[in-house]
Design a protein around this motif. Structure first.
Motif, short mmCIF file in Angstrom:
data_model
loop_
_atom_site.label_atom_id
_atom_site.label_comp_id
_atom_site.label_asym_id
_atom_site.label_seq_id
_atom_site.Cartn_x
_atom_site.Cartn_y
_atom_site.Cartn_z
N PHE A 176 0.42 8.10 7.47
CA PHE A 176 -0.45 7.28 8.03
C PHE A 176 -0.08 5.86 8.20
CE2 PHE A 176 -4.17 4.36 8.18
CZ PHE A 176 -4.72 4.55 9.54
N LEU A 177 0.28 5.28 6.90
CA LEU A 177 0.93 3.84 6.91
C LEU A 177 2.00 3.69 7.74
CD1 LEU A 177 0.22 2.73 3.23
CD2 LEU A 177 -0.78 1.67 5.25
N LEU A 178 3.02 4.73 7.39
CA LEU A 178 4.30 4.36 8.44
C LEU A 178 4.00 4.54 9.88
CD1 LEU A 178 6.73 7.02 6.35
CD2 LEU A 178 6.59 4.54 6.57
N GLY A 211 0.73 -1.35 -0.02
CA GLY A 211 -0.06 -0.06 0.05
C GLY A 211 0.77 1.05 0.00
N PHE A 212 2.11 1.16 0.86
CA PHE A 212 2.96 2.53 0.74
C PHE A 212 3.48 2.51 -0.66
CE2 PHE A 212 6.81 4.47 1.65
CZ PHE A 212 6.47 5.53 2.54
N VAL A 257 1.91 -0.54 15.14
CA VAL A 257 1.51 -2.14 15.52
C VAL A 257 2.93 -3.09 15.60
CG1 VAL A 257 0.59 -4.24 13.98
CG2 VAL A 257 -0.43 -1.76 14.12
N VAL A 258 3.71 -2.79 14.82
CA VAL A 258 5.05 -3.43 15.15
C VAL A 258 5.78 -3.30 16.56
CG1 VAL A 258 7.27 -4.07 14.23
CG2 VAL A 258 5.64 -3.80 12.56
N ARG A 259 5.81 -2.25 16.97
CA ARG A 259 6.39 -1.85 18.20
C ARG A 259 5.49 -2.64 19.10
NH1 ARG A 259 5.78 2.99 21.95
NH2 ARG A 259 7.80 2.96 23.12
#
Length: 103
Positions: free
Chosen positions: A29-31, A12-13, A37-39
């Motif tokens: 927003f994606l970043l 998407g990015f 989420v990953v953190r």
């Protein structure tokens, strides 16, 4: 699920429009969403080396499809270039996961 999420987020990015405010805001927003989420997941007790590998593998799949797509856009009539990409992708997939220890 982690690899699929990483693939969708990175896909998407790179597929977002770059010459508009929508693309800029969507990219930011994606970043931020991916970072959050990953953190959050990486701090959980069940997170291990397999999850990190799935995260990296999902994002690398984006590089693979993007390489094929851009090659087709730039050189649509050059079948040799497409064959080289297929062979390279096969070699990369065959070598994935070898020589990595569980740390």
């Amino acid at each position: 699920m982690i690899g699929l999420g990483a693939f969708l987020a990175s896909g998407g990015f790179v597929a977002r429009p770059e010459k508009s405010w929508t693309g800029l805001i969507g990219g930011v927003f994606l970043l931020v969403a991916a970072w959050y989420v990953v953190r959050r997941m990486a701090r959980s007790p069940w997170w291990n080396v397999r999850h990190r590998q799935a995260l990296v593998s999902g994002t690398l799949l984006t590089c693979a499809w993007l390489g094929f797509f851009v090659t087709w856009l730039l050189w649509p009539e050059d079948r040799r270039m497409v064959r080289q990409r297929v062979v390279r992708a096969g070699c990369d997939c065959a070598g994935a996961g070898h020589g990595q220890a569980d740390a």
